[in-house]
Write an enzyme that holds these catalytic residues in place. Structure first.
Site, mmCIF file in Angstrom:
data_model
loop_
_atom_site.group_PDB
_atom_site.id
_atom_site.type_symbol
_atom_site.label_atom_id
_atom_site.label_comp_id
_atom_site.label_asym_id
_atom_site.label_seq_id
_atom_site.Cartn_x
_atom_site.Cartn_y
_atom_site.Cartn_z
ATOM 1 N N ALA A 27 11.769 19.429 -32.220
ATOM 2 C CA ALA A 27 11.002 18.546 -31.350
ATOM 3 C C ALA A 27 12.060 18.642 -30.083
ATOM 4 C CB ALA A 27 11.040 17.195 -31.754
ATOM 5 N N TYR A 56 14.191 20.918 -29.037
ATOM 6 C CA TYR A 56 14.047 22.107 -28.534
ATOM 7 C C TYR A 56 12.664 22.446 -27.914
ATOM 8 C CZ TYR A 56 14.304 27.472 -28.359
ATOM 9 O OH TYR A 56 14.371 28.626 -27.956
ATOM 10 N N ASP A 57 11.665 22.200 -28.333
ATOM 11 C CA ASP A 57 10.262 22.328 -27.899
ATOM 12 C C ASP A 57 10.315 21.356 -26.520
ATOM 13 O OD1 ASP A 57 9.450 23.731 -29.630
ATOM 14 O OD2 ASP A 57 8.370 22.062 -30.743
ATOM 15 N N LYS A 83 -0.931 24.624 -39.503
ATOM 16 C CA LYS A 83 0.220 25.615 -39.041
ATOM 17 C C LYS A 83 1.402 25.389 -40.294
ATOM 18 C CE LYS A 83 3.770 26.620 -35.266
ATOM 19 N NZ LYS A 83 4.947 26.623 -36.202
ATOM 20 N N ARG A 115 10.324 38.531 -38.699
ATOM 21 C CA ARG A 115 10.065 38.570 -37.195
ATOM 22 C C ARG A 115 11.217 39.154 -36.222
ATOM 23 N NH1 ARG A 115 7.825 33.594 -33.682
ATOM 24 N NH2 ARG A 115 10.228 32.746 -33.774
ATOM 25 N N CYS A 118 42.780 22.307 -25.446
ATOM 26 C CA CYS A 118 43.943 22.979 -24.935
ATOM 27 C C CYS A 118 44.484 21.835 -23.983
ATOM 28 C CB CYS A 118 43.446 24.073 -23.948
ATOM 29 S SG CYS A 118 42.553 24.110 -22.738
ATOM 30 N N CYS A 121 35.935 22.791 -19.251
ATOM 31 C CA CYS A 121 37.420 22.988 -19.486
ATOM 32 C C CYS A 121 37.799 24.018 -18.233
ATOM 33 C CB CYS A 121 37.695 23.357 -20.942
ATOM 34 S SG CYS A 121 39.310 24.063 -20.855
HETATM 35 S S1 IVH Z 1 -0.802 32.810 -35.401
HETATM 36 C C1 IVH Z 1 1.424 35.355 -31.786
HETATM 37 N N1 IVH Z 1 -1.324 31.052 -37.245
HETATM 38 O O1 IVH Z 1 4.074 29.713 -36.389
HETATM 39 C C2 IVH Z 1 1.869 34.339 -33.052
HETATM 40 N N2 IVH Z 1 0.926 31.369 -36.714
HETATM 41 O O2 IVH Z 1 5.390 28.911 -33.897
HETATM 42 C C3 IVH Z 1 0.431 34.266 -33.748
HETATM 43 N N3 IVH Z 1 2.528 30.116 -37.787
HETATM 44 O O3 IVH Z 1 5.580 33.077 -35.259
HETATM 45 C C4 IVH Z 1 0.862 33.323 -35.153
HETATM 46 N N4 IVH Z 1 1.103 28.969 -39.305
HETATM 47 O O4 IVH Z 1 4.758 32.497 -37.812
HETATM 48 C C5 IVH Z 1 -0.311 31.746 -36.581
HETATM 49 N N5 IVH Z 1 -1.627 29.379 -38.820
HETATM 50 C C6 IVH Z 1 -0.690 30.140 -38.160
HETATM 51 C C7 IVH Z 1 0.538 29.770 -38.282
HETATM 52 C C8 IVH Z 1 1.318 30.453 -37.914
HETATM 53 C C9 IVH Z 1 2.531 29.284 -39.176
HETATM 54 C C10 IVH Z 1 4.103 30.452 -37.588
HETATM 55 C C11 IVH Z 1 4.212 32.030 -37.299
HETATM 56 C C12 IVH Z 1 4.623 31.892 -35.836
HETATM 57 C C13 IVH Z 1 5.131 30.669 -35.292
HETATM 58 C C14 IVH Z 1 5.062 30.110 -34.121
#
Ligand code: IVH
Length: 697
Positions: free
Chosen positions: A34, A36-37, A118, A139, A411, A426
């Site tokens: 979160a 990082y985002d 997701k 990836r 140091c 430093c």
């Molecule tokens: S579409 C261009 N659909 O989330 C990338 N990704 O944060 C298109 N991921 O690298 C990805 N569930 O590995 C897609 N339903 C979903 C996903 C999903 C998990 C992952 C995916 C992607 C990463 C991005």
């Protein structure tokens, strides 16, 4: 006081790069997903507000990190991208509006989106040739991944063959994950056998897939869910949902929660439905992904450097907990930056035991007034070190406010903070053992000299024992062969293997070399820009010498800050490289102004050869040319036109000058077209531009 946008973008680029490296390359993340985002989003916001300040090394231009050693490498035929994130309904609405604007869609033109969970796993790409699975790759950095074909053969969810009727070449992409119940059972069995347990299902899935021994992978309960594709010589449908249905028919698991939504409200309703069921789903999810359903529209929308314009991840809010802050430790990085780390009373947050959190910098500690002994609230959204949100007020008396050290804990040199900087650094340079080790680690890293078998641990060991202190020393390790063999944990074959890996790097590409030096602000992208611009190290060194010769007399009564800014601007002009702005130019000049750095480079150049930079160009009629768009474009938006031009290797400029090669003029083009004609520059219409684009395919 708020930071200047340029300074903030510079800080964000450096911070995000460091966190990305920690997460992807070192498997040792330092902040929560979160958090990082939030940094990435702040960067994107600033870039949107100040497009002229977008940096060459901007995090918006890169994904992930290079693949780990030990696995073969696979070059992805099409890059594996990441997703842009949203955290509120308003941001989703803005995404839909952005898509509509890009496509020049009227408000009432239908625009269907798919919505699906997701999955919190790791992405995998499966290439099928003649309907047979031939390659499986992770990836990696988005361009090159790890070859995990042998391991994937053991995952039952993944078909080895596709049915007749499937295309001759198709790359199916999706997520490898571990179900929650399987994760708990695995951890139980691991614990009972006295073996390592995993922090969460995603870690367990990653650790199980990235096994050098496929037999280990086979014993782990890995699952797969398809969600997209890479290269393909044909697709079975012309919508996202249609292709997913075909994938299901071919035997791939796909999400049964995927819905096609005609309106934004419907998509948001799917999000709420999935969020409500989150705890009951058999696997971890961290949000919902929306995608433009029509594939012709996806193609038009294309991508920005890191993510497609046609998709969006709508993330769930992060999980929170409270615990006690036991201590604040200071870590010293490669550039001498002092980073405070919170040591915590162990606490469970979303199924993970957390013991460390980042505190960023001294301003952050002061702003939150976090003190040792406080009860603190923290949040995490992934398996990484979380973020401290605040000190929770209580009845107990508090400790003293935290005083940030002004000397380096490694140091003892003075640690100073320059005007406009958030970080304290430093000043010990190479005499600081922490910086020395960090710099050497960076030097041998995968994206720099990439010396196999010389990891962080060995660097620390060899430095501590005085075997190496500078990069050149690494190339002289061969003189210590006998001493190395005599060491515990080493034998002749392992030492010879290491020495051979070092020998293999005695010639290096210019861009890697420049990156390896670890000059502040010179990330991979800037290093490549410099290499492209100068071609050879000698040409670069000549320009550095010219920069060094620049007089730096402060004007009478001029403040230090102003003098610094003026010098940086002048240096940028000396370098005259696109992507190398004042701050980067000043960092390069500062690096070479230090005698110990010049000595270090000279010593190194005595050991190695730097190859001139070679470019591979994908030829189009406009590669390397400068194009100006003017007037009203009818079939596409300006953004789309710009994206097309950049894909073809052209540069897009806002105004016509002697440097312009081509003007694309739509109706209503005014002075720009006239000026182009006067300068004898080619002027073409939108149809002719479309033909140039189509010629490349
Ligand atoms: S579409 C261009 N659909 O989330 C990338 N990704 O944060 C298109 N991921 O690298 C990805 N569930 O590995 C897609 N339903 C979903 C996903 C999903 C998990 C992952 C995916 C992607 C990463 C991005």
């Amino acid at each position: 006081m708020s930071e200047e946008p340029a300074a903030e973008l510079a800080r964000l680029a450096a911070e995000i790069a460091a966190h990305a490296r920690a997460y992807h390359t070192d498997d040792a993340p330092t902040i929560s997903d979160a958090e990082y985002d939030a940094l990435v989003r702040r960067n994107a916001e600033l870039e949107a507000a100040h497009p002229e300040l977008v940096r060459a090394d901007s995090p918006s231009r890169s994904v992930g990190a290079a693949p780990a050693a030990g696995f073969g490498k696979v070059l992805h035929a099409r890059p594996m991208l990441s997703l842009d994130n949203a955290f509120s309904d308003a941001e989703v609405a803005e995404f839909v509006a952005r898509v509509r604007r890009f496509l020049r869609f009227a408000d009432d033109t239908p625009l269907a989106l798919t919505a699906e969970p997701k999955i919190d796993g790791l992405s995998l790409s499966l290439t099928y040739r003649d309907r047979q699975l031939v390659t499986a790759a992770t990836r990696g950095d988005g361009t090159t991944g790890e070859d995990v074909t042998a391991n994937v053969a053991t995952i039952a969810d993944i078909p080895q063959r596709l049915p007749d009727g499937a295309p001759g070449l198709i790359e199916v992409r999706g997520e490898v994950y571990m179900a929650k119940a399987d994760f708990l059972a695995l951890n139980g069995a691991q614990a009972a056998a006295g073996q390592r347990t995993f922090a969460n299902p995603r870690n367990a899935a990653a650790g199980s897939l990235r096994q050098l021994d496929p037999a280990v992978t086979a014993a782990r309960p890995l699952r797969f869910l398809a969600h997209g594709w890479g290269e393909a010589d044909a697709l079975p449908a012309d919508t996202q949902a249609g292709v997913m249905a075909a994938f299901a028919a071919w035997g791939f698991p796909v999400s049964d929660r995927l819905r096609v939504c005609d309106r934004l409200d419907a998509a948001l309703a799917v999000y709420r439905g999935i969020e409500a069921d989150r705890a009951h789903l058999p696997f971890d999810i961290d949000g919902v992904v929306y995608k433009v359903d029509r594939l012709d529209l996806q193609a038009r929308l294309g991508q920005v450097a890191r993510s497609p314009r046609w998709a969006l991840a709508h993330k769930f809010p992060a999980e929170r907990a409270t615990t006690t802050l036991i201590a604040i430790d200071i870590q010293v990085g490669r550039t001498g930056q002092l980073t405070p780390v919170a040591r915590l009373e162990p606490v469970g947050v979303g199924g993970v035991i957390v013991t460390n959190a980042t505190l960023h910098n001294e301003d952050e500690i002061a702003r939150k007034d976090v003190r040792v002994g406080d009860t603190v609230e923290l949040q995490r959204a992934g398996d990484v070190i979380p973020q401290i949100l605040r000190a929770v007020p209580g009845d107990a008396p508090r400790g003293e406010p935290y005083e940030f050290p002004t000397v380096c804990p490694a140091c003892g040199s003075l640690a100073v903070r320059e005007a406009g900087e958030v970080a304290r650094r430093c000043t010990g340079g190479l005499i600081c053992p922490a910086q020395q080790v960090e710099r050497l680690r960076h030097f041998v890293g995968r994206r720099a000299f990439d010396i196999e078998g010389l990891g962080a641990e060995r660097i620390e060991l060899f430095t501590a024992e005085g075997l190496i202190a500078t990069p050149a020393d690494i190339f002289r390790l061969k003189d210590h062969r006998e001493a190395l063999i005599a060491r515990k944990g080493f034998d002749a074959p392992s030492v010879d293997k290491l020495l051979a890996a070092i020998e293999a790097r005695r010639t290096i590409a210019l861009d890697r070399f420049l990156f390896a030096l670890g000059i502040r602000h010179v990330g991979e992208v800037v290093a490549r820009d410099l290499a492209r611009a100068f071609g050879t190290y000698d040409a670069f060194a000549e320009r550095v010498a010219a920069a060094q010769a620049l007089p730096v007399e402060p004007a009478l009564g001029e403040s230090d800050d102003r003098a610094r800014t003026r010098r940086a601007a002048a240096l940028a002009q000396v370098f005259a490289v696109g992507g190398v702005g004042p701050e980067i130019a000043a960092a390069i000049a500062d690096f070479f102004a230090e005698a110990h750095n010049r000595d270090l480079v000279a010593d190194l150049l005595g050991e190695i050869a730097v190859e001139p930079f070679a470019v591979a160009t994908r030829a189009s009629a406009v590669t390397g040319k400068t194009v100006v768009f003017t007037g009203t474009l009818e079939s596409m938006s300006r953004d789309e036109a710009r994206a097309q031009a950049e894909r073809l290797g052209a540069r897009v400029a806002a105004s016509v000058s002697a440097k312009t090669d081509l003007v694309v003029a739509g109706p209503g083009a005014g002075s720009k077209a006239t000026k182009a004609a006067a300068l004898g520059i080619d002027v073409i219409d939108e149809a002719a531009w479309a033909a140039i684009v189509a010629a490349v395919g």
